[in-house]
Design a protein around this motif. Structure first.
Motif, PDB file in Angstrom:
ATOM      1  N   GLU A 149       0.847  -1.195   0.000  1.00 20.72           N
ATOM      2  CA  GLU A 149       0.000   0.000   0.000  1.00 20.72           C
ATOM      3  C   GLU A 149       0.880   1.242   0.000  1.00 20.72           C
ATOM      4  OE1 GLU A 149      -3.140   0.113  -0.318  1.00 20.72           O
ATOM      5  OE2 GLU A 149      -3.693  -1.977   0.037  1.00 20.72           O
ATOM      6  N   PRO A 150       0.713   2.129  -0.974  1.00 16.73           N
ATOM      7  CA  PRO A 150      -0.119   1.964  -2.165  1.00 16.73           C
ATOM      8  C   PRO A 150       0.615   1.143  -3.218  1.00 16.73           C
ATOM      9  CG  PRO A 150       0.947   4.084  -2.234  1.00 16.73           C
ATOM     10  CD  PRO A 150       1.352   3.458  -0.923  1.00 16.73           C
ATOM     11  N   CYS A 151      -0.130   0.634  -4.212  1.00 18.37           N
ATOM     12  CA  CYS A 151       0.469  -0.112  -5.306  1.00 18.37           C
ATOM     13  C   CYS A 151       1.332   0.835  -6.138  1.00 18.37           C
ATOM     14  CB  CYS A 151      -0.638  -0.716  -6.177  1.00 18.37           C
ATOM     15  SG  CYS A 151      -0.056  -1.563  -7.648  1.00 18.37           S
ATOM     16  N   PRO A 152       2.598   0.466  -6.459  1.00 18.04           N
ATOM     17  CA  PRO A 152       3.462   1.353  -7.251  1.00 18.04           C
ATOM     18  C   PRO A 152       2.844   1.685  -8.608  1.00 18.04           C
ATOM     19  CG  PRO A 152       4.714  -0.451  -6.277  1.00 18.04           C
ATOM     20  CD  PRO A 152       3.266  -0.769  -6.059  1.00 18.04           C
ATOM     21  N   PRO A 153       2.962   2.916  -9.083  1.00 16.57           N
ATOM     22  CA  PRO A 153       2.393   3.293 -10.385  1.00 16.57           C
ATOM     23  C   PRO A 153       2.870   2.418 -11.528  1.00 16.57           C
ATOM     24  CG  PRO A 153       3.103   5.241  -9.176  1.00 16.57           C
ATOM     25  CD  PRO A 153       3.603   4.054  -8.407  1.00 16.57           C
ATOM     26  N   GLU A 154       4.132   1.974 -11.467  1.00 15.04           N
ATOM     27  CA  GLU A 154       4.642   1.134 -12.556  1.00 15.04           C
ATOM     28  C   GLU A 154       3.964  -0.227 -12.591  1.00 15.04           C
ATOM     29  OE1 GLU A 154       7.693   1.157  -9.181  1.00 15.04           O
ATOM     30  OE2 GLU A 154       6.447   2.593 -10.266  1.00 15.04           O
ATOM     31  N   HIS A 155       3.476  -0.709 -11.446  1.00 14.15           N
ATOM     32  CA  HIS A 155       2.714  -1.968 -11.440  1.00 14.15           C
ATOM     33  C   HIS A 155       1.409  -1.789 -12.203  1.00 14.15           C
ATOM     34  CE1 HIS A 155       4.698  -4.167  -7.793  1.00 14.15           C
ATOM     35  NE2 HIS A 155       5.580  -3.617  -8.594  1.00 14.15           N
ATOM     36  N   LEU A 156       0.779  -0.646 -12.002  1.00 11.75           N
ATOM     37  CA  LEU A 156      -0.461  -0.374 -12.721  1.00 11.75           C
ATOM     38  C   LEU A 156      -0.186  -0.264 -14.225  1.00 11.75           C
ATOM     39  CD1 LEU A 156      -3.459   0.095 -12.152  1.00 11.75           C
ATOM     40  CD2 LEU A 156      -2.971   2.554 -12.127  1.00 11.75           C
ATOM     41  N   ALA A 157       0.907   0.395 -14.584  1.00 14.79           N
ATOM     42  CA  ALA A 157       1.277   0.507 -16.000  1.00 14.79           C
ATOM     43  C   ALA A 157       1.524  -0.871 -16.604  1.00 14.79           C
ATOM     44  CB  ALA A 157       2.518   1.386 -16.146  1.00 14.79           C
ATOM     45  N   ALA A 158       2.152  -1.759 -15.833  1.00  7.84           N
ATOM     46  CA  ALA A 158       2.435  -3.110 -16.323  1.00  7.84           C
ATOM     47  C   ALA A 158       1.146  -3.907 -16.511  1.00  7.84           C
ATOM     48  CB  ALA A 158       3.364  -3.837 -15.353  1.00  7.84           C
ATOM     49  N   LEU A 159       0.226  -3.777 -15.563  1.00  8.07           N
ATOM     50  CA  LEU A 159      -1.044  -4.481 -15.691  1.00  8.07           C
ATOM     51  C   LEU A 159      -1.796  -4.012 -16.939  1.00  8.07           C
ATOM     52  CD1 LEU A 159      -2.275  -4.432 -11.969  1.00  8.07           C
ATOM     53  CD2 LEU A 159      -1.439  -6.411 -13.232  1.00  8.07           C
ATOM     54  N   LEU A 160      -1.803  -2.708 -17.162  1.00  9.23           N
ATOM     55  CA  LEU A 160      -2.474  -2.164 -18.342  1.00  9.23           C
ATOM     56  C   LEU A 160      -1.810  -2.639 -19.628  1.00  9.23           C
ATOM     57  CD1 LEU A 160      -3.079   1.455 -17.001  1.00  9.23           C
ATOM     58  CD2 LEU A 160      -4.866  -0.113 -17.749  1.00  9.23           C
ATOM     59  N   ALA A 161      -0.472  -2.686 -19.634  1.00  4.86           N
ATOM     60  CA  ALA A 161       0.253  -3.107 -20.834  1.00  4.86           C
ATOM     61  C   ALA A 161       0.062  -4.582 -21.143  1.00  4.86           C
ATOM     62  CB  ALA A 161       1.743  -2.809 -20.655  1.00  4.86           C
ATOM     63  N   SER A 162      -0.239  -5.385 -20.124  1.00  2.74           N
ATOM     64  CA  SER A 162      -0.401  -6.825 -20.332  1.00  2.74           C
ATOM     65  C   SER A 162      -1.757  -7.176 -20.936  1.00  2.74           C
ATOM     66  CB  SER A 162      -0.225  -7.572 -19.009  1.00  2.74           C
ATOM     67  OG  SER A 162      -1.300  -7.299 -18.122  1.00  2.74           O
ATOM     68  N   VAL A 163      -2.720  -6.268 -20.853  1.00  2.00           N
ATOM     69  CA  VAL A 163      -4.083  -6.575 -21.301  1.00  2.00           C
ATOM     70  C   VAL A 163      -4.172  -6.882 -22.799  1.00  2.00           C
ATOM     71  CG1 VAL A 163      -6.379  -5.567 -21.651  1.00  2.00           C
ATOM     72  CG2 VAL A 163      -5.303  -5.478 -19.399  1.00  2.00           C
ATOM     73  N   PRO A 164      -3.652  -6.023 -23.704  1.00  2.00           N
ATOM     74  CA  PRO A 164      -3.851  -6.288 -25.145  1.00  2.00           C
ATOM     75  C   PRO A 164      -3.348  -7.641 -25.640  1.00  2.00           C
ATOM     76  CG  PRO A 164      -3.165  -4.020 -24.799  1.00  2.00           C
ATOM     77  CD  PRO A 164      -2.994  -4.714 -23.486  1.00  2.00           C
ATOM     78  N   PRO A 165      -2.095  -8.051 -25.327  1.00  2.00           N
ATOM     79  CA  PRO A 165      -1.653  -9.355 -25.855  1.00  2.00           C
ATOM     80  C   PRO A 165      -2.412 -10.534 -25.264  1.00  2.00           C
ATOM     81  CG  PRO A 165       0.005  -8.451 -24.351  1.00  2.00           C
ATOM     82  CD  PRO A 165      -0.987  -7.368 -24.610  1.00  2.00           C
ATOM     83  N   LEU A 166      -2.737 -10.458 -23.983  1.00  3.81           N
ATOM     84  CA  LEU A 166      -3.470 -11.559 -23.359  1.00  3.81           C
ATOM     85  C   LEU A 166      -4.894 -11.632 -23.898  1.00  3.81           C
ATOM     86  CD1 LEU A 166      -2.248 -11.153 -19.663  1.00  3.81           C
ATOM     87  CD2 LEU A 166      -1.456 -12.806 -21.362  1.00  3.81           C
ATOM     88  N   ARG A 167      -5.506 -10.484 -24.054  1.00  2.47           N
ATOM     89  CA  ARG A 167      -6.874 -10.449 -24.578  1.00  2.47           C
ATOM     90  C   ARG A 167      -6.930 -11.014 -26.001  1.00  2.47           C
ATOM     91  NH1 ARG A 167     -10.572  -5.106 -23.877  1.00  2.47           N
ATOM     92  NH2 ARG A 167     -12.569  -5.952 -24.529  1.00  2.47           N
ATOM     93  N   GLN A 168      -5.943 -10.690 -26.804  1.00  2.00           N
ATOM     94  CA  GLN A 168      -5.919 -11.187 -28.182  1.00  2.00           C
ATOM     95  C   GLN A 168      -5.868 -12.710 -28.216  1.00  2.00           C
ATOM     96  OE1 GLN A 168      -2.535  -9.839 -30.431  1.00  2.00           O
ATOM     97  NE2 GLN A 168      -3.278 -10.668 -32.353  1.00  2.00           N
ATOM     98  N   HIS A 169      -5.005 -13.293 -27.389  1.00  2.00           N
ATOM     99  CA  HIS A 169      -4.881 -14.753 -27.372  1.00  2.00           C
ATOM    100  C   HIS A 169      -6.148 -15.416 -26.833  1.00  2.00           C
ATOM    101  CE1 HIS A 169      -0.839 -15.807 -28.756  1.00  2.00           C
ATOM    102  NE2 HIS A 169      -0.465 -14.628 -28.298  1.00  2.00           N
ATOM    103  N   ILE A 170      -6.771 -14.802 -25.844  1.00  2.00           N
ATOM    104  CA  ILE A 170      -8.013 -15.359 -25.307  1.00  2.00           C
ATOM    105  C   ILE A 170      -9.101 -15.359 -26.371  1.00  2.00           C
ATOM    106  CG2 ILE A 170      -9.950 -14.740 -23.803  1.00  2.00           C
ATOM    107  CD1 ILE A 170      -8.004 -16.433 -22.389  1.00  2.00           C
ATOM    108  N   ASP A 171      -9.217 -14.261 -27.097  1.00  2.00           N
ATOM    109  CA  ASP A 171     -10.246 -14.179 -28.139  1.00  2.00           C
ATOM    110  C   ASP A 171     -10.022 -15.253 -29.208  1.00  2.00           C
ATOM    111  OD1 ASP A 171     -11.487 -12.095 -26.867  1.00  2.00           O
ATOM    112  OD2 ASP A 171     -10.572 -10.522 -28.094  1.00  2.00           O
TER     113      ASP A 171
END
Length: 393
Positions: A149-171
């Motif tokens: 607490e609090p979550c580091p800003p770079e962790h949030l940036a990493a989570l956001l950056a991971s969404v597109p490639p993972l979402r593409q493979h899931i679809d």
């Protein structure tokens, strides 16, 4: 970007002053884990081969689903680990090759798990009788989230950056499941799978839409919770799409609660005792020290929404029968520390507050200010619990 495996003397000095940890082990795990991409390519090839032959995953031998499932898990864990490392290096170019302790722990949890899934994918390649579901309880969950607490800003940036490639493979995986046709008796399961995928996508889209250039702790926490929920759901969806027979016994994750602002401090429906054990509530309300302590707890809490959300998670698990309230041998029903949470016992494996809990494990909610600024403790405290006369105000 400097080579993280060959940091300069100045980089080492800066990292030492910042109390960051050497990422050499993480970089070695990253390099070895790139085998996950080979397994993902093989999984894609197998899906194409099935579609070309007019076969479905229900027709395929167990090893086929085992390969697809293990490849997906390895790929997702590798992707998350790499994104977190790269986001930290981008945010701290002066200490490339070193990361904060919380980042080290999180990346290590992900990357160290890749090898086991790569191994199982390769076993499935060579043994047509291999059935990963006979070896492991599936779908598997993500390793625990490193709590800070609090979550580091770079962790949030990493989570956001991971969404597109993972979402593409899931679809692609969900589309591939339907491509050759779905047997009528399995249509309901596939529809449920598509619903889970839509739920994850909605949580991710909501998180992305909440982004702003201004930093706000409560907004940051809401974005983080939604991204974590999306990623945990996608981890399951990928496994279910790889081995759809698992849908028959699947029990979904509890969605990350979104507290009503009226139930937060200052809101019309806020109850400062909402975290407290119902059985002993009258006792604490009559205690002047307890009344002062509970009021101070909410003043100290840097993110009351996250605390209320954690309690809502536990309540949802109790309603589902995953956990039940618990008493010690002498009948005690609450934790000794303010806010005097009820004690719980796990009846079915469940994930609460980012922590995986096993059957018969005892736990309580913890929300308390620690020594020093920024040391608020929010999460799950695990038993076993014993009777005590001690009270922590």
């Amino acid at each position: 970007m400097p080579d993280p495996m060959r940091p300069s003397l100045m980089t080492k000095m800066r990292a030492s002053l910042a109390k960051e940890r050497d990422a050499m082990v993480l970089e070695a795990l990253r390099g070895a884990g790139k085998a996950a991409y080979d397994e993902m390519m093989e999984a894609d090839r197998v899906r194409e081969q099935l579609a070309a032959g007019g076969e479905t995953l229900w027709d395929a031998p167990p090893a086929t689903g085992s390969l697809l499932l293990a490849a997906w898990n390895a790929y997702m864990l590798q992707t998350l680990g790499e994104q977190f490392l790269d986001a930290d290096y981008a945010a701290r170019p002066g200490t490339v090759g070193y990361v904060p302790a919380v980042t080290f722990d999180q990346v290590a949890a992900w990357l160290s798990a890749v090898e086991g899934w790569v191994s199982r994918a390769r076993q499935a390649r060579v043994n047509p009788d291999y059935d990963i579901a006979a070896e492991l309880t599936l779908p598997a969950g993500l390793p625990d989230w490193a709590e800070v607490e609090p979550c580091p800003p770079e962790h949030l940036a990493a989570l956001l950056a991971s969404v597109p490639p993972l979402r593409q493979h899931i679809d692609v995986a969900v589309y591939g499941l339907e491509r050759a046709g779905v047997p009528a008796e399995h249509r309901a399961g596939v529809n449920r799978l598509k619903q889970l995928n839509a739920e994850a996508a909605a949580a991710a889209d909501y998180a992305v839409a909440l982004r702003t250039d201004r930093h706000d702790a409560k907004l940051h926490e809401l974005i983080e919770n939604n991204l974590k929920n999306a990623l945990e759901l996608w981890f399951h969806v990928g496994q279910l799409a790889a081995m759809p027979s698992l849908m028959a016994g699947y029990r979904p994750l509890h969605a990350a609660p979104r507290p009503d602002v009226a139930t937060l401090p200052g809101g019309a429906h806020f109850d400062q005792w909402c975290l407290t054990d119902r059985i002993t509530l009258r006792r604490w309300r009559k205690d002047p020290q307890a009344r002062a302590a509970i009021a101070q707890l909410w003043r100290d809490d840097p993110d009351p929404a996250a605390t209320v959300a954690l309690k809502a998670e536990i309540d949802a698990a109790a309603r589902a029968g995953d956990v039940v309230t618990f008493r010690t041998g002498d009948g005690s029903s609450c934790y000794y520390e303010c806010p005097w949470s009820a004690l719980y016992e796990v009846r079915r494996p469940v994930r609460l507050g980012g922590r995986q809990l096993r059957v018969l494990q005892q736990f309580a909610l913890q929300a308390a200010a620690g020594p020093g600024a920024g040391a608020f403790r929010r999460g799950i405290v695990v038993g076993p619990f014993e009777a005590t006369n001690e009270v922590e105000y």
